[in-house]
Design a protein around this motif. Structure first.
Motif: not given
Length: 101
Positions: A26-30, A32-39
């Motif tokens: 879950r930490l890896v998933y969070a 990755c998704t937050s970084t993708t959302g900001t880029w």
């Protein structure tokens, strides 16, 4: 993976593999998704959807390897070390975009 190889009974597997492994995933998933959302803020849903699909498909080789090959303790120990190094290496590449991206 280390708990999967060395847990003597089901409670150890439950705590080690399910709880700790699930928390780590879950930490890896969070991250990755937050970084993708900001880029990619303009099409965040499409990009995050692609990422979550790739995250799910990443487990398929492990499942196939466990079904096909005989598993021994040394193989799981080696796989745990390789997996940890891969996750840490990929985590070092994650970076937020510059301001006003």
């Amino acid at each position: 993976m280390l708990c999967l190889a060395h847990a003597p009974a089901a409670p150890g597997l439950l705590v080690g593999y399910a709880v700790l492994g699930g928390t780590g995933a879950r930490l890896v998933y969070a991250a990755c998704t937050s970084t993708t959302g900001t880029w990619f803020p303009e099409r965040a849903a499409a990009r995050i959807g692609f990422l979550t699909g790739a995250f799910a498909y990443g487990s398929a080789p492990l499942v196939l390897a466990l079904l096909v090959a005989p598993v021994d303790l040394v193989a799981l120990d080696v796989f745990a070390v390789v997996l940890c190094a891969a996750v840490l290496g990929c985590g070092l590449l994650l970076a937020d975009p510059p301001q006003h991206w």
